[in-house]
Design a protein around this motif. Structure first.
Motif, mmCIF file in Angstrom:
data_model
loop_
_atom_site.group_PDB
_atom_site.id
_atom_site.type_symbol
_atom_site.label_atom_id
_atom_site.label_comp_id
_atom_site.label_asym_id
_atom_site.label_seq_id
_atom_site.Cartn_x
_atom_site.Cartn_y
_atom_site.Cartn_z
ATOM 1 N N VAL A 1 -3.062 -1.586 -8.898
ATOM 2 C CA VAL A 1 -4.262 -0.747 -8.933
ATOM 3 C C VAL A 1 -3.924 0.643 -8.399
ATOM 4 C CG1 VAL A 1 -6.707 -0.600 -8.325
ATOM 5 C CG2 VAL A 1 -5.588 -2.843 -8.391
ATOM 6 N N ARG A 2 -4.468 1.647 -9.057
ATOM 7 C CA ARG A 2 -4.372 3.028 -8.556
ATOM 8 C C ARG A 2 -5.779 3.580 -8.404
ATOM 9 N NH1 ARG A 2 0.009 7.124 -10.750
ATOM 10 N NH2 ARG A 2 1.150 5.841 -9.248
ATOM 11 N N LEU B 1 0.845 -1.197 0.000
ATOM 12 C CA LEU B 1 0.000 0.000 0.000
ATOM 13 C C LEU B 1 0.874 1.239 0.000
ATOM 14 C CD1 LEU B 1 -2.939 -0.488 2.547
ATOM 15 C CD2 LEU B 1 -3.157 0.212 0.164
ATOM 16 N N ASN B 2 0.549 2.182 -0.874
ATOM 17 C CA ASN B 2 1.245 3.457 -0.912
ATOM 18 C C ASN B 2 0.198 4.553 -0.958
ATOM 19 O OD1 ASN B 2 2.436 5.793 -2.801
ATOM 20 N ND2 ASN B 2 4.106 4.875 -1.656
ATOM 21 N N PHE B 3 0.191 5.442 0.046
ATOM 22 C CA PHE B 3 -0.860 6.462 0.125
ATOM 23 C C PHE B 3 -0.295 7.746 0.714
ATOM 24 C CE2 PHE B 3 -1.123 3.567 3.745
ATOM 25 C CZ PHE B 3 -1.036 4.415 4.823
ATOM 26 N N ASP C 1 -2.090 3.713 -4.155
ATOM 27 C CA ASP C 1 -1.611 2.610 -4.981
ATOM 28 C C ASP C 1 -1.658 1.314 -4.184
ATOM 29 O OD1 ASP C 1 -1.042 4.342 -7.082
ATOM 30 O OD2 ASP C 1 0.984 4.719 -6.364
ATOM 31 N N LEU C 2 -2.121 0.273 -4.841
ATOM 32 C CA LEU C 2 -2.199 -1.051 -4.228
ATOM 33 C C LEU C 2 -1.634 -2.080 -5.191
ATOM 34 C CD1 LEU C 2 -3.246 -3.127 -2.108
ATOM 35 C CD2 LEU C 2 -5.418 -3.136 -3.374
ATOM 36 N N ALA D 1 -6.708 -0.246 -13.102
ATOM 37 C CA ALA D 1 -6.241 -1.538 -12.599
ATOM 38 C C ALA D 1 -5.595 -2.327 -13.730
ATOM 39 C CB ALA D 1 -7.399 -2.337 -12.003
ATOM 40 N N GLU D 2 -4.429 -2.887 -13.440
ATOM 41 C CA GLU D 2 -3.766 -3.796 -14.364
ATOM 42 C C GLU D 2 -3.828 -5.206 -13.780
ATOM 43 O OE1 GLU D 2 -0.078 -1.855 -16.404
ATOM 44 O OE2 GLU D 2 -0.159 -1.151 -14.340
ATOM 45 N N LEU D 3 -4.327 -6.130 -14.572
ATOM 46 C CA LEU D 3 -4.393 -7.536 -14.179
ATOM 47 C C LEU D 3 -3.198 -8.216 -14.838
ATOM 48 C CD1 LEU D 3 -7.404 -6.271 -14.320
ATOM 49 C CD2 LEU D 3 -8.119 -8.620 -13.972
ATOM 50 N N LEU D 4 -2.147 -8.422 -14.060
ATOM 51 C CA LEU D 4 -0.827 -8.691 -14.610
ATOM 52 C C LEU D 4 -0.550 -10.153 -14.912
ATOM 53 C CD1 LEU D 4 1.151 -6.342 -12.202
ATOM 54 C CD2 LEU D 4 0.448 -5.845 -14.542
ATOM 55 N N LYS D 5 -1.139 -11.056 -14.138
ATOM 56 C CA LYS D 5 -0.767 -12.460 -14.297
ATOM 57 C C LYS D 5 -1.949 -13.354 -13.949
ATOM 58 C CE LYS D 5 2.558 -15.935 -12.635
ATOM 59 N NZ LYS D 5 3.698 -16.171 -11.710
#
Length: 339
Positions: free
Chosen positions: A291-292, A120-122, A302-303, A272-276
């Motif tokens: 996800v942002r 988590l980044n906030f 950011d998660l 949201a990016e679904l990466l894998k």
């Protein structure tokens, strides 16, 4: 002689412009155009230019050549390769066909139980320039249609939780503030909340795509992707939030690889990016997300979410989706008087 040379250079410039536009997406074409009109090769600049314009040209030409060799595919978004047992779609699907294929996959996932690693980044306080980052161990529990609970720990102590049931939602952050924001599910309070449960559920990519009669839809097909845009004008506050939902699908797998949400005013809510994806039994499930979340006042959260030990056959306990105020926490009701 000088006049003939200038005319030849103009013709060469026109041919280079045509090649750049044919081989490159608009951004690269613009870079190439800027270099072409400002470099020493342009007839209007026969005295020469700095080496920086030459470097820009080399970059644009190199990227143009690489994309021309590989074939430009439009938006530069991650595309999942075809997996064993999943059909590769050759024909171009319609929006309704794509939605039906997605819904068949999404409906087959009734609930999810998983261990998780969260980053988590906030923003720290009211200063958007100062930020805090936490690496957490936790779980993700999801039961359709309403149940979500995601929590994180540091050295065995709970410091973060976001959850929702049929009636209420909550977000709890313990470091420094130790506050729970809560309110009515699907109400105005949840829509104002950054990192709301409804937005997080949307980011997971397992929601149905129901194309309503009043919706405006647009589908663009690229060689390796579909991009489906849906403008939802009627809403129930939860599953049908007014605004625009744009989803990128891998062309080979028909699985979501990126999801963007915008509100009715066009303001971005979520990317949201679904990466894998990983096969769990017979199902392909996304196990890595970036996800942002975007707030009304320019704040961003950011998660990064990584799932491990995913179970689709283990239904989480209903008690996980019941709201309880953590000991010592302060409650802030975002829908005061409306619960």
């Amino acid at each position: 002689m000088r006049h003939r040379r200038a005319m030849g250079l103009r013709a060469l410039s026109q041919r280079r412009r045509w090649v750049a536009r044919a081989a490159c997406p608009p951004v690269l074409a613009a870079i190439y155009e800027h270099w072409l009109t400002s470099s020493q090769w342009h007839p209007a600049n026969r005295q020469g230019q700095s080496t920086r314009s030459v470097r820009w040209g080399a970059l644009a030409l190199g990227l143009a050549a690489a994309l021309a060799a590989g074939g430009c595919a439009g938006p530069m978004v991650r595309s999942e390769p075809a997996r064993h047992g999943e059909s590769v779609t050759a024909a171009v699907l319609s929006a309704s066909q794509l939605a039906a294929a997605h819904n068949a996959w999404a409906d087959s996932i009734a609930h999810l139980w998983s261990r998780a690693r969260l980053t988590l980044n906030f923003p720290k306080g009211d200063d958007a320039q100062k930020r805090e980052t936490y690496d957490l161990d936790g779980h993700v529990f999801f039961v359709k249609p309403d149940g979500l609970y995601v929590h994180g720990q540091v050295i065995g102590q709970e410091v973060f939780a976001v959850g929702a049931g049929a009636e209420r939602f909550w977000l709890w952050i313990r470091p420094q503030v130790n506050t729970v924001w809560t309110g009515r599910r699907g109400g105005a309070g949840e829509r104002r909340l950054v990192l709301s449960p409804s937005d997080l559920v949307a980011a997971l990519g397992m929601e149905r795509i129901d194309l309503g009669p009043g919706d405006r839809t647009d589908l663009v097909a690229y060689p390796d992707q579909y991009v489906l845009s849906q403008e939802r004008r009627d809403a129930d506050g939860r599953s049908r939030r007014a605004g625009i939902r744009r989803i990128w699908f891998g062309r080979a797998t028909l699985r979501p690889i990126r999801i963007d949400l915008f509100d009715e005013a066009g303001r971005r809510i979520l990317m949201a990016e679904l990466l894998k994806y990983r096969r769990i039994g017979r199902m392909a499930v996304c196990v890595a997300y970036r996800v942002r979340f975007y707030g009304n006042r320019g704040e961003e959260v950011d998660l990064v979410l990584r799932l491990d030990g995913v179970r689709l056959d283990k239904k989480p306990s209903p008690k996980l989706f019941e709201y309880r105020l953590p000991p010592g926490a302060k409650e802030e009701n975002l829908d005061a008087g409306n619960l």
